[in-house]
Write an enzyme that holds these catalytic residues in place. Structure first.
Site, PDB file in Angstrom:
ATOM      1  N   GLU A 116      -8.875   4.190   3.834  1.00  0.00           N
ATOM      2  CA  GLU A 116      -8.472   3.502   2.609  1.00  0.00           C
ATOM      3  C   GLU A 116      -8.375   4.564   1.520  1.00  0.00           C
ATOM      4  OE1 GLU A 116      -7.799   0.270   2.453  1.00  0.00           O
ATOM      5  OE2 GLU A 116      -8.962  -0.754   4.007  1.00  0.00           O
ATOM      6  N   HIS A 169      -4.333   3.183   4.729  1.00  0.00           N
ATOM      7  CA  HIS A 169      -4.244   1.945   3.957  1.00  0.00           C
ATOM      8  C   HIS A 169      -4.643   2.272   2.517  1.00  0.00           C
ATOM      9  CE1 HIS A 169      -4.030  -1.355   7.108  1.00  0.00           C
ATOM     10  NE2 HIS A 169      -4.217  -0.284   7.854  1.00  0.00           N
ATOM     11  N   GLU A 174       0.842  -1.197   0.000  1.00  0.00           N
ATOM     12  CA  GLU A 174       0.000   0.000   0.000  1.00  0.00           C
ATOM     13  C   GLU A 174       0.878   1.248   0.000  1.00  0.00           C
ATOM     14  OE1 GLU A 174      -2.839  -0.849   3.140  1.00  0.00           O
ATOM     15  OE2 GLU A 174      -3.383  -2.749   2.180  1.00  0.00           O
TER      16      GLU A 174
HETATM   17  O1  0X9 Z   1      -8.210  -5.729   5.897  1.00  0.00           O
HETATM   18  C1  0X9 Z   1      -7.578  -4.759   6.348  1.00  0.00           C
HETATM   19  O2  0X9 Z   1      -6.689  -4.868   7.172  1.00  0.00           O
HETATM   20  C2  0X9 Z   1      -7.932  -3.354   5.865  1.00  0.00           C
HETATM   21  N1  0X9 Z   1      -8.134  -3.328   4.456  1.00  0.00           N
HETATM   22  S1  0X9 Z   1      -6.871  -3.548   3.442  1.00  0.00           S
HETATM   23  O3  0X9 Z   1      -7.388  -3.670   2.085  1.00  0.00           O
HETATM   24  N2  0X9 Z   1      -5.972  -2.238   3.458  1.00  0.00           N
HETATM   25  O4  0X9 Z   1      -6.123  -4.666   3.862  1.00  0.00           O
HETATM   26  C3  0X9 Z   1      -9.243  -2.908   6.443  1.00  0.00           C
HETATM   27  C4  0X9 Z   1      -9.401  -3.085   7.873  1.00  0.00           C
HETATM   28  C5  0X9 Z   1     -10.686  -2.492   8.301  1.00  0.00           C
HETATM   29  N3  0X9 Z   1     -11.302  -3.271   9.321  1.00  0.00           N
HETATM   30  C6  0X9 Z   1     -12.243  -4.217   9.052  1.00  0.00           C
HETATM   31  N4  0X9 Z   1     -12.644  -4.476   7.851  1.00  0.00           N
HETATM   32  N5  0X9 Z   1     -12.759  -4.828  10.077  1.00  0.00           N
HETATM   33 ZN    ZN Z   2      -4.146  -2.283   4.282  1.00  0.00          ZN
END
Ligand code: 0X9
Ligand code: ZN
Ligand code: CA
Ligand code: CA
Length: 525
Positions: A366, A293, A167
Site C-alpha cells: 500500500e 495498491h 489507485e
Molecule cells: O482491500 C484490499 O483489496 C487491499 N486494500 S485497498 O485499500 N488497496 O483496497 C488490501 C488487501 C490486503 N489483504 C487483506 N486485507 N486481507
Molecule cells: Zn487496492
C-alpha cells in the site's frame, strides 16, 4: 504530459470533421479508447426529445447555441455518429491539467511503446489479455535477451499495479520501475545486473476500464472495481476479491453486485483476473510477485483470508521468508510491515491465490500517502517523482530475490558475496587512459564488475559466462582532479562485493597515482 495537448488537438480538432463531415464509412474512427465529452447540435425541443428517446441523456443544454453536452464512452460516441447526429466537438477525457503528471490508459500505452522503441534490446511490450470493455492489458518484459523465451534460463519476477481503479499512483510506480530499469541499464551496475540476470515482468494497469471511468469526470469518481455490467444493473467486480483461492470463504468479500467488495459470480469470472492467472500459470520461472495498491504505506504478506499466521496451508519456511523479506522491504521504503489480515479479513485476493496455489512469495504494498493524508487516493501529481523514487530500494531488492527467495533466511541459494581487488599501474599512464585491473573471485561466479569514481560509474562490464576467478582490465578515462575509485563485483544472486578505495590524482596531461595506504603522490613527470 506534454503530448496530451497534441493528442487533444489531433483528436479534438480532427475527429469532429471526420465524424460529421465525411461519408458514413469514415464515421466510426475513434482511435482512442475511453471517455469523451461530446457537444452536438440539437436546436429544437423535438430534436432533444429524439435524442433522449434514442437512449441518451443530456448533461447540459445550451439554449442560446442550441447544443447538448454529454460525457460518453467511445462506443456511444460512435453510435451517435452512425445515427447522423451533428457532432460539434469530441474531446477525450483524461486527467485534468493539474494532474497531468498521471498517465491515463492511452498515455500509459504511449509511454510503453515509446520506451520499447528506444530500448528494443531490453524492453518488449506484450498484450496478455483484454479487459471487460476490450482494452488491451499490457505487460512489459525487461530482460537482456528480451525477445527470447527465458523460462528455462532465468528466474522471473512479476510486479503488477492498479487492480483497483482509483489507485493511480500504483500505475505510476510501475511505470517508474519500467523506466528506471531501461534508462539506467548500462549505467547503473545494480540495474544492469538485475536486467541481465532476471526476467522482469511489469503490468502497470491491470484494471484499465476502471481507471478510465474513474478519471473521466472531475471530481474523480472514487471508483474501485472493474466495469463489468452486473445483472442487477450495477457495475463492477472487485478484482482483488475475484481470485480463486478460498474465494468468498470467510466473510472477506460481498455477494452483492453493487457492493464495493463484490467478488463476482465465480472465481476468475473477470477477464482481468483470469489473464493474470493464465500469465502466471504459463511462467513457472516466476518466483516472486509484488503488487501495488494505495494507500497507507504498508507492506502486507499473506494470508488475508484468516487471522491465523500459520494455518495448515502456510509453509513455515515460506512464512519466514515473507515476513523477513517483507520487513526488509518496509524498512527500505519507510513503510510498515504486517500480515494482510491485520488490516481486515479479505478473501479472493491476488496474494492469497499467488501464494496459496502457486506457492510464490508475494506481497501487497500500500503506497503513499500515509493514512492521515487529506487527499487520500488522489495525491497531487507533484508528489509522483518523490514517492516513486522512494521505492527504488524495495523494488530492486524484490527483483534480486527472485532466484532464491529463501536466501533471506540464509538457508538456500548463494549467500556469499564476490571479492574484488582493484589495482592500478605503478606508473602514470601515457595519454591519460588508466588500465585498472580487477582481480575477482566468487563461489559461483561474478556476472558484472564496475568501477565508481566518487558517485559516478566510470566503467561497467557484464561478464558472460560468469567468472569464478580471474583478472580483468578496464580502461578508465578520468577528468583532471582527485578521484576516489571503488570497484564492485556482482554475482547472479545479486550479492555485491566492494574493493578498498584508491585515491588517484589526474593532472591535466596525464595522471598520478595512488595506493590506499600511503597517501603519497608520485611527482609529476
Ligand atoms: O482491500 C484490499 O483489496 C487491499 N486494500 S485497498 O485499500 N488497496 O483496497 C488490501 C488487501 C490486503 N489483504 C487483506 N486485507 N486481507
Ligand atoms: Zn487496492
Ligand atoms: Ca499538479
Ligand atoms: Ca556468490
Amino acid at each position: 504530459m506534454n503530448y496530451r495537448l497534441g493528442v487533444y488537438l489531433l483528436l479534438g480538432g480532427l475527429l469532429p470533421w471526420l465524424l460529421v463531415g465525411w461519408s458514413p464509412s469514415s464515421r466510426t474512427l475513434l482511435a482512442r479508447e475511453g471517455w469523451y465529452q461530446v457537444t452536438l447540435y440539437a436546436g429544437t425541443r423535438e430534436a432533444r426529445t429524439a435524442l433522449v428517446r434514442a437512449g441518451w441523456h443530456p448533461d447540459a443544454i445550451d439554449l442560446d447555441r442550441g447544443t447538448v453536452t454529454m460525457v460518453l464512452p467511445r462506443t456511444e460516441v460512435e453510435r451517435l455518429s452512425r445515427q447522423g447526429w451533428p457532432l460539434l466537438t469530441v474531446r477525450p477525457l483524461g486527467f485534468p491539467s493539474w494532474d497531468a503528471g498521471y498517465h491515463d490508459y492511452t498515455e500509459m500505452q504511449e509511454v510503453l511503446f515509446s520506451l520499447a522503441d528506444r530500448y528494443p534490446d531490453i524492453l518488449a511490450v506484450q498484450e496478455y489479455g483484454r479487459s471487460v470493455e476490450g482494452r488491451a492489458l499490457y505487460v512489459a518484459k525487461i530482460s537482456d535477451r528480451v525477445w527470447e523465451d527465458e523460462r528455462a534460463s532465468e528466474p522471473g519476477v512479476l510486479i503488477f499495479a492498479n487492480i483497483h481503479a482509483r489507485e493511480h499512483l500504483s500505475a505510476e510506480q510501475a511505470i517508474w520501475a519500467i523506466r528506471h530499469l531501461v534508462t539506467r541499464y548500462g549505467r547503473d551496475p545494480a540495474v544492469t545486473n538485475l536486467v541481465n540476470q532476471r526476467e522482469i515482468w511489469i503490468m502497470p494497469m491491470t484494471n484499465p476500464d476502471g481507471v478510465e471511468y474513474d478519471i473521466a469526470r472531475y471530481p474523480y469518481r472514487y471508483w474501485r472495481k472493474n466495469r463489468r455490467p452486473n445483472p442487477d444493473g450495477s457495475y463492477g467486480v472487485d478484482l482483488n476479491r475475484n481470485f480463486g483461492y478460498r474465494w468468498g470463504c470467510c466473510g472477506g468479500s460481498s455477494s452483492t453486485p453493487s457492493a464495493e467488495t463484490y467478488r463476482g459470480p465465480a472465481p476468475f469470472s473477470e477477464p482481468e483476473t483470469n489473464a493474470i492467472r493464465n500469465f502466471l500459470l504459463d511462467r513457472p520461472n516466476i518466483r516472486i510477485a509484488l503488487n501495488f495498491h494505495m494507500y497507507s504505506e504498508l507492506v502486507l504478506w499473506p494470508y488475508g483470508y484468516t487471522y491465523d499466521a500459520l494455518p495448515p496451508d502456510m509453509d513455515p519456511t515460506d512464512y519466514a521468508v515473507m515476513v523477513r523479506a517483507g520487513r526488509k522491504m518496509a524498512q527500505l521504503s519507510g513503510y510498515r510491515a504486517m500480515q494482510a489480515s491485520d488490516l481486515y479479513i479479505a478473501d479472493g485476493t491476488s496474494d492469497d491465490w499467488i501464494y496459496g496455489t502457486l506457492r510464490i512469495p508475494t506481497w501487497t504494498v500500500e503506497l503513499y500517502p500515509p493514512a492521515s493524508a487529506p487527499f487520500g487516493f488522489y495525491p497531487p501529481d507533484e508528489d509522483i517523482p518523490r514517492e516513486t523514487e522512494r521505492n527504488r530500494g524495495m523494488i530492486e531488492y524484490v527483483i534480486a530475490l527472485a532466484d532464491e527467495p529463501r536466501r533471506v533466511l540464509g538457508l538456500a541459494g548463494d549467500v556469499i558475496s564476490p571479492t574484488v581487488t582493484l589495482t592500478l599501474p605503478p606508473e602514470p599512464p601515457a595519454g591519460g587512459v588508466i588500465l585498472a585491473s580487477l582481480t575477482i573471485s566468487d563461489n559461483v561466479g561474478v556476472t558484472l564488475v564496475a568501477i565508481r569514481a566518487g558517485d559516478t560509474v566510470t566503467r561497467l562490464r557484464s561478464i558472460e559466462p560468469p567468472l569464478r576467478e580471474g583478472t580483468l582490465t578496464l580502461p578508465l578515462v578520468l577528468p583532471p582532479g582527485e578521484h576516489t575509485l571503488v570497484a564492485e563485483a556482482y554475482d547472479r544472486a545479486h550479492n555485491v562485493g566492494r574493493s578498498e578505495s584508491l585515491r588517484v590524482e589526474v593532472t591535466s596531461q596525464a595522471s598520478t597515482w595512488w595506493s590506499p595506504f600511503m597517501n603519497v603522490s608520485t611527482p609529476r613527470r
